[in-house]
Write a protein that holds these residues in place. Structure first.
Motif, PDB file in Angstrom:
ATOM      1  N   ASN A   1      63.900  38.247  55.211  1.00 26.44           N
ATOM      2  CA  ASN A   1      64.982  39.137  55.622  1.00 26.44           C
ATOM      3  C   ASN A   1      64.554  40.599  55.672  1.00 26.44           C
ATOM      4  O   ASN A   1      65.333  41.447  56.094  1.00 26.44           O
ATOM      5  CB  ASN A   1      66.176  39.008  54.675  1.00 26.44           C
ATOM      6  N   GLN A   2      63.331  40.874  55.211  1.00 25.33           N
ATOM      7  CA  GLN A   2      62.821  42.239  55.120  1.00 25.33           C
ATOM      8  C   GLN A   2      63.813  43.108  54.342  1.00 25.33           C
ATOM      9  O   GLN A   2      64.331  44.117  54.834  1.00 25.33           O
ATOM     10  CB  GLN A   2      62.549  42.824  56.502  1.00 25.33           C
ATOM     11  N   GLN A   3      64.055  42.684  53.114  1.00 24.26           N
ATOM     12  CA  GLN A   3      65.001  43.380  52.265  1.00 24.26           C
ATOM     13  C   GLN A   3      64.394  43.656  50.897  1.00 24.26           C
ATOM     14  O   GLN A   3      63.542  42.906  50.409  1.00 24.26           O
ATOM     15  CB  GLN A   3      66.284  42.560  52.093  1.00 24.26           C
ATOM     16  N   LEU A   4      64.857  44.727  50.304  1.00 22.29           N
ATOM     17  CA  LEU A   4      64.479  45.120  48.952  1.00 22.29           C
ATOM     18  C   LEU A   4      65.665  44.860  48.032  1.00 22.29           C
ATOM     19  O   LEU A   4      66.788  45.266  48.324  1.00 22.29           O
ATOM     20  CB  LEU A   4      64.106  46.605  48.931  1.00 22.29           C
TER      21      LEU A   4
ATOM     22  N   GLN B   1      74.065  45.725  37.725  1.00 20.72           N
ATOM     23  CA  GLN B   1      74.291  46.044  39.128  1.00 20.72           C
ATOM     24  C   GLN B   1      73.085  45.599  39.954  1.00 20.72           C
ATOM     25  O   GLN B   1      71.940  45.725  39.520  1.00 20.72           O
ATOM     26  CB  GLN B   1      74.513  47.543  39.325  1.00 20.72           C
ATOM     27  N   LEU B   2      73.371  45.120  41.146  1.00 23.22           N
ATOM     28  CA  LEU B   2      72.324  44.640  42.049  1.00 23.22           C
ATOM     29  C   LEU B   2      72.493  45.365  43.380  1.00 23.22           C
ATOM     30  O   LEU B   2      73.595  45.423  43.927  1.00 23.22           O
ATOM     31  CB  LEU B   2      72.442  43.127  42.252  1.00 23.22           C
ATOM     32  N   TRP B   3      71.378  45.910  43.910  1.00 19.42           N
ATOM     33  CA  TRP B   3      71.390  46.580  45.205  1.00 19.42           C
ATOM     34  C   TRP B   3      70.440  45.862  46.149  1.00 19.42           C
ATOM     35  O   TRP B   3      69.350  45.437  45.755  1.00 19.42           O
ATOM     36  CB  TRP B   3      70.946  48.036  45.084  1.00 19.42           C
ATOM     37  N   ILE B   4      70.867  45.763  47.400  1.00 20.61           N
ATOM     38  CA  ILE B   4      70.032  45.185  48.455  1.00 20.61           C
ATOM     39  C   ILE B   4      69.894  46.233  49.553  1.00 20.61           C
ATOM     40  O   ILE B   4      70.898  46.709  50.094  1.00 20.61           O
ATOM     41  CB  ILE B   4      70.635  43.890  49.019  1.00 20.61           C
ATOM     42  N   PHE B   5      68.656  46.579  49.891  1.00 21.72           N
ATOM     43  CA  PHE B   5      68.373  47.565  50.925  1.00 21.72           C
ATOM     44  C   PHE B   5      67.569  46.918  52.046  1.00 21.72           C
ATOM     45  O   PHE B   5      66.725  46.051  51.804  1.00 21.72           O
ATOM     46  CB  PHE B   5      67.584  48.753  50.359  1.00 21.72           C
ATOM     47  N   SER B   6      67.832  47.366  53.270  1.00 25.55           N
ATOM     48  CA  SER B   6      67.095  46.863  54.418  1.00 25.55           C
ATOM     49  C   SER B   6      65.794  47.635  54.578  1.00 25.55           C
ATOM     50  O   SER B   6      65.781  48.871  54.537  1.00 25.55           O
ATOM     51  CB  SER B   6      67.933  46.988  55.686  1.00 25.55           C
ATOM     52  N   LEU B   7      64.694  46.898  54.757  1.00 25.50           N
ATOM     53  CA  LEU B   7      63.386  47.514  54.994  1.00 25.50           C
ATOM     54  C   LEU B   7      62.992  47.449  56.464  1.00 25.50           C
ATOM     55  O   LEU B   7      61.869  47.806  56.814  1.00 25.50           O
ATOM     56  CB  LEU B   7      62.316  46.827  54.140  1.00 25.50           C
TER      57      LEU B   7
ATOM     58  N   GLU C   1      62.570  48.722  60.055  1.00 19.98           N
ATOM     59  CA  GLU C   1      62.194  50.094  60.371  1.00 19.98           C
ATOM     60  C   GLU C   1      63.363  50.932  60.885  1.00 19.98           C
ATOM     61  O   GLU C   1      63.563  52.061  60.476  1.00 19.98           O
ATOM     62  CB  GLU C   1      61.058  50.083  61.396  1.00 19.98           C
ATOM     63  N   ARG C   2      64.151  50.384  61.798  1.00 16.12           N
ATOM     64  CA  ARG C   2      65.226  51.171  62.398  1.00 16.12           C
ATOM     65  C   ARG C   2      66.448  51.314  61.491  1.00 16.12           C
ATOM     66  O   ARG C   2      67.387  52.047  61.836  1.00 16.12           O
ATOM     67  CB  ARG C   2      65.656  50.525  63.726  1.00 16.12           C
ATOM     68  N   HIS C   3      66.439  50.631  60.361  1.00 19.45           N
ATOM     69  CA  HIS C   3      67.595  50.684  59.471  1.00 19.45           C
ATOM     70  C   HIS C   3      67.520  51.816  58.453  1.00 19.45           C
ATOM     71  O   HIS C   3      68.505  52.086  57.760  1.00 19.45           O
ATOM     72  CB  HIS C   3      67.769  49.347  58.746  1.00 19.45           C
ATOM     73  N   HIS C   4      66.372  52.437  58.300  1.00 21.20           N
ATOM     74  CA  HIS C   4      66.208  53.632  57.458  1.00 21.20           C
ATOM     75  C   HIS C   4      66.646  53.408  56.007  1.00 21.20           C
ATOM     76  O   HIS C   4      67.334  54.233  55.421  1.00 21.20           O
ATOM     77  CB  HIS C   4      66.975  54.816  58.062  1.00 21.20           C
ATOM     78  N   TYR C   5      66.295  52.274  55.467  1.00 25.86           N
ATOM     79  CA  TYR C   5      66.520  51.950  54.056  1.00 25.86           C
ATOM     80  C   TYR C   5      68.014  51.997  53.687  1.00 25.86           C
ATOM     81  O   TYR C   5      68.365  52.374  52.568  1.00 25.86           O
ATOM     82  CB  TYR C   5      65.735  52.892  53.145  1.00 25.86           C
ATOM     83  N   HIS C   6      68.876  51.624  54.614  1.00 21.92           N
ATOM     84  CA  HIS C   6      70.310  51.674  54.296  1.00 21.92           C
ATOM     85  C   HIS C   6      70.662  50.531  53.342  1.00 21.92           C
ATOM     86  O   HIS C   6      70.024  49.483  53.324  1.00 21.92           O
ATOM     87  CB  HIS C   6      71.169  51.607  55.558  1.00 21.92           C
ATOM     88  N   CYS C   7      71.713  50.755  52.565  1.00 21.09           N
ATOM     89  CA  CYS C   7      72.151  49.776  51.576  1.00 21.09           C
ATOM     90  C   CYS C   7      72.898  48.642  52.259  1.00 21.09           C
ATOM     91  O   CYS C   7      73.914  48.862  52.932  1.00 21.09           O
ATOM     92  CB  CYS C   7      73.039  50.443  50.529  1.00 21.09           C
ATOM     93  N   VAL C   8      72.398  47.433  52.087  1.00 21.78           N
ATOM     94  CA  VAL C   8      73.028  46.251  52.669  1.00 21.78           C
ATOM     95  C   VAL C   8      74.198  45.789  51.805  1.00 21.78           C
ATOM     96  O   VAL C   8      75.267  45.450  52.314  1.00 21.78           O
ATOM     97  CB  VAL C   8      71.996  45.119  52.825  1.00 21.78           C
ATOM     98  N   ALA C   9      73.998  45.778  50.508  1.00 22.08           N
ATOM     99  CA  ALA C   9      75.050  45.294  49.608  1.00 22.08           C
ATOM    100  C   ALA C   9      74.842  45.876  48.224  1.00 22.08           C
ATOM    101  O   ALA C   9      73.710  46.150  47.808  1.00 22.08           O
ATOM    102  CB  ALA C   9      75.056  43.768  49.541  1.00 22.08           C
TER     103      ALA C   9
END
Length: 822
Positions: free
Chosen positions: A219-222, A230-236, A238-246
């Motif tokens: 999923n290319q996620q961090l 607390q749990l954070w999921i960020f998109s890695l 390229e065009r998503h600019h490390y935005h928070c997924v959840a």
């Protein structure tokens, strides 16, 4: 050092789920000792400076003990390669790399195994991580990350920038020069360790330190977790600019998971005992403890209940979350818990509160292994977990039920107008009744109901709806069928290009709802200025106007035969219009509804009007009188009769209702103010299931797959539906299992209710957003496929054309946009 024998669980039912395979007791405290797992081995320090390796799959459970450290071991990690398998350990005096197979051979030969000393940082090392090829190892000591060459035993680069101690680090699998770290300063950083430069630094995420980190390659996620659960999921991407997924609160997720199970259990109980059970749910004690995220690991499951035909490719990608008092299986696609294993429920386990935790499971393996160290003692335990038993024990009661095909029961409210002579009914009643009972075969939600006489097992095969519809235009019908089955499945047929933009009024006015007619030739929209408009599908020409509401129009709905248009407004009236005449044919005034109408539509192939008001939904039978009276044309002669009403089980107000009108379906879905979705079976006339805590806020829309030309492989898509809530995004649910299949991320809707829509083939989903974009998703991915720009305000509504590769969007400032293929 004391080594205890293998200790299986002695609890009768717990031995099927978890078994304590091995237990050792150290002379030193094991509160926060480092632990490591790979697919074949577990590693842990014993008595402070002895490193032990244990194989859960080996025939011999004898520990491999490695000596070389003189001070307390503070970090342990296995390499990524299996030949040879390397193990790295660190203490304040030295960092050592061990060849596990070579060390075992020397031990069997009676020799003392030795490792390779990489060096010493003279600081407490909190984390170690091998690169993908095991040629380098990242060593985290204090707020500094040192990347060391294993072969040359030298430091390649030092990375500094964190304001607190670095607690976890990972190498990026698809970009080998990228390294990501988290720290006690509550942020994560992205580094190019080959250049020694900082690429990205996040803001402070929480008030507590970040403890764990995992990178999901598919999923290319961090994913990162903190000490307060607390749990954070960020998109890695390229065009998503490390935005928070959840952002997930484990304690709340655990409560939601338990609540859903309790609510589901009510429907497995007899009717007379449901009230008592519900009362117990309301009075349950809420856990006050948090679940610190001590470790994260990949978990690839075969979830039989989550299979959704062509959309199940990613449905089983999960994570193990290790905490101090429990283990969780977390679904990355749906952002929901699949299972929770609380240690206190297994009294035979030697470790009830863990200070450290590590978990591993092989892909498609039925077992997982976990190693725990005791927070308040000196014990270290190795557990074997049966995934099948764990998932089966926590499956919500009734989730194995499926939709089955059955004739409408004579006691069903859907029989109104078919069996009674004095009720409003269409022409040729006998012929219509025979077609309804024999040919169309409506749907029911199959459950064990004594009065219905259902004793057979649920059908495995779902259904093939029969609508018996004859299109007026052969050309349009041919194009429509070809388009639904093929065109949206091709990248080059996706509607991306903005073809036309029109304003619905001279002054800015919000567009609250839009819907295409069944043949895709016309588009209806409801406005905040009391009007309903019907445009040509191309948005050309002058629209037909339907005026009469004294408040903003909330709902517009086409009849299946495209002759009638239904509208509701904030004036608490429901109006049915003749599309051809642009005349009012039926009016239900505010005296009929105690509260505003939240949703209304045609139902059961235009046989009824289905609407919701207050805490209940209602079923109305109607008759349209087509006789014209030019003198008293202002007074419609059509009539209606309420035949059925049913409140939500919780008594909460209904926010929206949804049912399929393209074929004969018994199923009605409702969303309530209590954040639940309730499934009603109108064949038996009562509730069939409740899904609790669907969103963090009440859902404002339910969108079902309503297309009528799915291929055989896609027929399972009929059982999927979408829910959306302000500030909580869009979720995809499986009606067969009552489980969340996927959570779609990336579109902001924090303050305004934005609409969602399925494409005709059900392979795409579109939703509006507050950032003046519409987002298009493939159903097999949580990340958006592309965004549609060109809007001048919040995108409030979206609608796919059912007969052409087109997408229409509506905005808060009163504009319609038509997107077509490039």
């Amino acid at each position: 050092m004391e080594t205890l024998p293998e200790m299986p669980s002695t609890d009768g039912h717990t031995s099927d789920i978890v078994t304590e395979r091995y237990l050792v007791e150290s002379q030193k405290s094991t509160a926060h000792v480092p632990l490591a797992c790979d697919t074949q081995h577990c590693a842990f320090p014993l008595d402070g400076n002895h490193l032990c390796v244990w194989s859960p799959r080996g025939t011999s459970h004898q520990l491999l003990t490695l000596q070389g450290h003189h001070q307390l071991i503070t970090a342990v990690v296995f390499g990524n390669q299996t030949d040879p398998l390397q193990l790295c350990s660190a203490s304040q005096d030295r960092i050592i790399v061990w060849n596990v197979d070579e060390c075992r051979e020397k031990t069997l030969e009676g020799l003392t195994p030795r490792g390779t000393i990489l060096g010493s940082l003279l600081q407490t090392v909190l984390c170690l991580r091998f690169s993908l090829d095991d040629r380098a190892v990242a060593v985290c000591a204090g707020n500094k990350i040192s990347v060391m060459d294993v072969e040359k035993q030298s430091v390649l680069v030092e990375l500094q920038g964190h304001q607190g101690s670095v607690t976890a680090v990972e190498f990026c699998p698809w970009q080998t020069h990228i390294l990501i770290s988290v720290s006690e300063d509550r942020s994560f950083k992205v580094w190019d360790y080959c250049e020694g430069s900082l690429i990205y630094s996040s803001s402070i995420l929480t008030a507590y330190p970040l403890l764990s980190l995992l990178i999901n390659e598919e999923n290319q996620q961090l994913v990162t977790g903190s000490a307060d659960g607390q749990l954070w999921i960020f998109s890695l991407i390229e065009r998503h600019h490390y935005h928070c997924v959840a952002h997930v609160d484990l304690r709340k997720k655990s409560e939601t998971f338990s609540t859903r199970r309790m609510m589901a259990e009510q429907y497995s109980l007899p009717e007379d005992s449901r009230y008592h059970s519900r009362h117990e749910v309301d009075k349950r004690e809420e856990a006050e403890a948090t679940f610190p995220v001590l470790s994260l690991a990949q978990c690839d499951l075969c979830l039989q209940d989550s299979q959704s035909g062509v959309f199940s490719s990613e449905g089983t990608k999960c994570l193990w979350i290790g905490s101090s008092t429990a283990l969780f299986i977390f679904n990355l696609a749906s952002v929901e818990l699949e299972a929770a294993l609380h240690f206190k429920e297994f009294q035979s386990l030697s470790v009830q509160v863990a200070g450290s935790c590590a978990v591993m499971s092989e892909a498609r393996s039925p077992k997982a292994f976990c190693i725990l160290s005791s927070m308040f003692g000196n014990k270290i335990a190795m557990l074997e977990i049966s995934l099948n038993a764990l998932l089966s024990s926590q499956r919500c009661p009734g989730t194995g039920r499926t939709l089955s095909v059955s004739c409408v029961l004579p006691t069903s409210p859907l029989c109104f107008g078919i069996t009674k002579e004095n009720s409003p009914k269409p022409a040729n009643t006998k012929r219509h009744a025979m077609r309804s009972v024999v040919e169309d075969r409506p749907l029911v939600f199959h459950t064990k109901i004594r009065s219905s006489g259902y004793t057979s097992a649920p059908h495995v095969t779902m259904f093939s709806p029969k609508t018996n519809i004859k299109h007026n235009s052969k050309r349009a019908s041919k194009f429509k069928n070809n388009y639904k089955c093929k065109e949206y499945s091709l990248e080059r047929f996706l509607p991306r290009n903005l073809s036309r933009q029109v304003a619905v009024a001279q002054e800015p006015v919000a567009v609250s709802c839009v819907q295409f007619s069944g043949d895709g030739q016309q588009l209806a929209c409801g406005l905040a200025n009391h009007l309903s408009l019907v445009f040509d599908a191309s948005l050309s020409g002058t629209p037909a106007a339907f005026s009469g509401h004294d408040g903003a129009v909330n709902t517009v709905c086409w009849s299946h035969d495209k002759r009638w248009l239904l509208s509701t407004g904030r004036d608490r009236t429901l109006r049915m219009w003749s599309v051809h005449r642009t005349e009012l044919m039926l009016l239900l005034g505010p005296d009929f509804f105690p509260k505003p109408i939240t949703s209304a539509q045609f139902y059961y192939m235009d046989s009824f009007i289905l609407l919701s008001s207050g805490p209940e939904f209602r079923l109305l039978k109607y008759h349209i009188d087509l006789c014209r009276d030019d003198i008293r044309r202002y007074k419609p002669k059509s009539r209606y009769k309420p035949i059925f009403r049913l409140p939500l089980t919780s008594g909460a107000d209904v926010t929206t209702v949804s049912a399929v009108n393209d074929f004969y379906s018994h199923i009605v879905l409702t969303a309530g103010r209590d954040r639940s979705v309730e499934v009603f079976d109108l064949n038996v006339g009562h509730s069939a299931a409740v899904i609790a805590e669907v969103h963090s806020r009440p859902a404002h829309q339910i969108c079902q797959n309503k297309g009528s030309s799915f291929t055989t492989q896609q027929s399972l898509a009929y059982n999927l539906f979408l829910t959306t809530a302000v500030g909580d995004g869009v979720r995809l649910w499986d009606l067969r299992t009552l489980r969340c299949v996927r959570r779609f991320e990336g579109h902001p809707n924090r303050c305004y209710p934005c609409g969602v829509a399925f494409s005709p083939c059900g392979r795409l989903m579109a939703c509006g957003a507050e950032d003046r974009h519409a987002y298009v998703y493939e159903m097999g991915s949580s990340s958006f496929l592309y965004r549609l720009a060109g809007h001048t305000d919040t995108v409030t509504e979206v609608a796919f054309n059912p007969a052409a590769p087109q997408l229409t969007t509506a905005t808060l400032d009163g504009k319609l946009q038509l997107f077509v293929v490039e």
